[in-house]
Design a protein around this motif. Structure first.
Motif, PDB file in Angstrom:
ATOM      1  N   PHE A   1       0.836  -1.637  -0.355  1.00 33.99           N
ATOM      2  CA  PHE A   1       0.223   0.210  -0.086  1.00 33.99           C
ATOM      3  C   PHE A   1       0.545   1.415  -0.553  1.00 33.99           C
ATOM      4  N   GLN A   2      -0.033   1.870  -0.923  1.00 38.18           N
ATOM      5  CA  GLN A   2       0.904   3.756  -0.539  1.00 38.18           C
ATOM      6  C   GLN A   2       1.509   4.294   0.452  1.00 38.18           C
TER       7      GLN A   2
ATOM      8  N   TYR B   1      -4.285   2.185  -1.835  1.00 37.00           N
ATOM      9  CA  TYR B   1      -3.671   1.858  -2.785  1.00 37.00           C
ATOM     10  C   TYR B   1      -4.387   2.870  -4.067  1.00 37.00           C
TER      11      TYR B   1
END
Length: 456
Positions: free
Chosen positions: A55-56, A73
């Motif tokens: 995940f960002q 994300y």
């Protein structure tokens, strides 16, 4: 590409089960203060998992109680965005002696995984995490964007999440919310819960004399608080089980014929149900089927009643006090605040003279319903039916997930309840478990759903 994602899940099944067991080992019991640090560990586990997935953004965010975990994300700003909601907290485990294995030492027996939280809700949350991992790592152009909101207070009524969601509404903005915290109506039968009942609860305390009294010396001359309480409780329903609280049914719209037809298609073997429950007969509001009584009609139930001597043998007293705990399950468009007001008025109106009666409100949550012909719900049904090879049942859940109505109100997007548990998996009870058949088929269903959403 979705077939490649599904194959990835199959290839990594054993690893996934090991990871799920690590999650289930955490005693994240939100209602017990002694498990506060364990509950935080549950949040930390989810945060780390989101980071492992890629995940960002993944972070623990504080509330006035236990924290939430948020992640996102975003692969394509033009693709639909899905917000996955779930909870990492679990119920207490007592009575411990009724468990066949330790509640926080996950055990797999007969293709079922046993542990507290296995079906409610860690197992179902975990499925979403693994599906997102598979999509992100196997598809360079994921069909949807992902946002995740996993809380730690669902089992105590989500008291702090509405405030959090209102303050973070822009961050949580999505095209739909997916919740997997419900069940199929029976094994192999896809089920979409398109509504949930709300909740309103009160406690009734009846006070008599300033101490317990000898029943021989004072009996017949002083009001017994237990007798008074029984009169109050008995006044709530008539012989047809219709609730007698003024205006209780005031705001309830009639069911559409489509809804009644859909509910009629939900098969319930009442004789088998009686055998399973060990009761001689079923009961409920006259004029409605068992399915309707337990899903689309409101209820009033006594959850606990006590007073006087509780030990072995007998103690001849008129008790000083008696207490009852009452909860109502509510349907659209009943307002919990109004219901509590009416319950309170009813209690005082039916209280005998000679005792003091007080009413304390507690749990409250609004009911929720989404039209089951909504496109995102129909796509969910299509995904279910592809995997389970069976028609989808559309039901309203008899239980309550108060935050669902709040997310609907705050975010103003459809909420899709796609559950993969089964009714007999002992959620909130000893020997809670989750069928691994639905663990496998559920993840495939979720993958197919994501790709159907991406086609829109």
């Amino acid at each position: 590409m979705q077939n490649q994602v599904i194959q990835f899940l199959k290839d990594n099944r054993e690893r996934h089960l090991e990871e799920l067991q690590d999650f289930l080992k955490i005693p994240s019991i939100s209602s017990l203060s002694k498990h506060k640090e364990d509950t935080l560990r549950g949040a930390q586990w989810v945060e780390q998992e989101l980071n492992n997935i890629g995940f960002q953004e993944a972070k623990i965010m504080e509330t006035d109680g236990h924290p939430v975990v948020y992640g996102e994300y975003i692969a394509d700003g033009n693709a639909p965005t899905v917000l996955v909601y779930g909870h990492y907290d679990v119920q207490p485990v007592d009575p411990l002696h009724l468990w066949d294995s330790e509640p926080f030492e996950p055990t797999i027996r007969d293709e079922k995984i046993y542990a507290r939280g296995a079906t409610d809700d860690k197992g179902q949350v975990f499925m979403h995490l693994k599906v997102m991992e598979a999509v992100i790592n196997q598809d360079d152009t994921p069909p949807v964007n992902f946002k995740v909101l996993i809380e730690g207070e669902e089992e105590i009524g989500s008291p702090n999440l509405p405030k959090f969601a209102e303050e973070e509404a822009d961050r949580l903005n999505a095209d739909l919310v997916i919740v997997s915290d419900s069940a199929l109506v029976e094994k192999g039968k896809p089920t979409i819960t398109y509504g949930l009942r709300g909740l309103a609860g009160i406690q009734i305390d009846v006070e008599g004399a300033n101490s317990d009294l000898h029943s021989g010396e004072y009996g017949g001359g002083v009001v017994n608080p237990i007798h008074a309480l029984v009169k109050i409780v008995d006044s709530f329903r008539d012989d047809n089980n219709r609730i007698q609280v003024e205006d209780f049914y005031r705001d309830i719209p009639e069911l559409t014929q489509d809804e009644r037809d859909a509910l009629a298609r939900v098969a319930v073997d009442e004789d088998q149900l009686k055998d399973d429950l060990g009761v001689p007969a079923l009961d409920g509001e006259a004029g409605y089927s068992y399915v309707e009584r337990t899903s689309v009609r409101p209820t009033l139930e006594v959850n606990g009643i006590y007073g006087g001597f509780q030990g072995e043998g007998i103690k001849t007293v008129l008790p000083k006090q008696a207490t009852a705990k009452i909860t109502c399950r509510l349907v659209p468009d009943q307002d919990p605040e109004h219901i509590v007001e009416q319950l309170t008025k009813h209690v005082h109106a039916n209280a005998p003279v000679g005792v003091d009666v007080s009413v304390t409100p507690f749990d409250k949550g609004k009911p929720y319903v989404t039209p089951f012909d909504h496109p995102v719900i129909q796509k969910a049904a299509q995904a279910y039916e592809t995997v389970y090879q069976n028609d989808t049942a559309y039901i309203r859940g008899g239980g309550s997930i108060p935050i669902v109505a709040e997310l609907d109100r705050i975010l103003n997007v459809p909420v899709v309840l796609m559950g993969f548990g089964l009714p007999d998996e002992n959620l909130h009870a000893p020997n809670e478990h989750f069928h691994l058949e639905n663990f496998d088929q559920g993840m495939e269903t979720l993958v197919r759903y994501m790709y159907l959403l991406g086609e829109s």
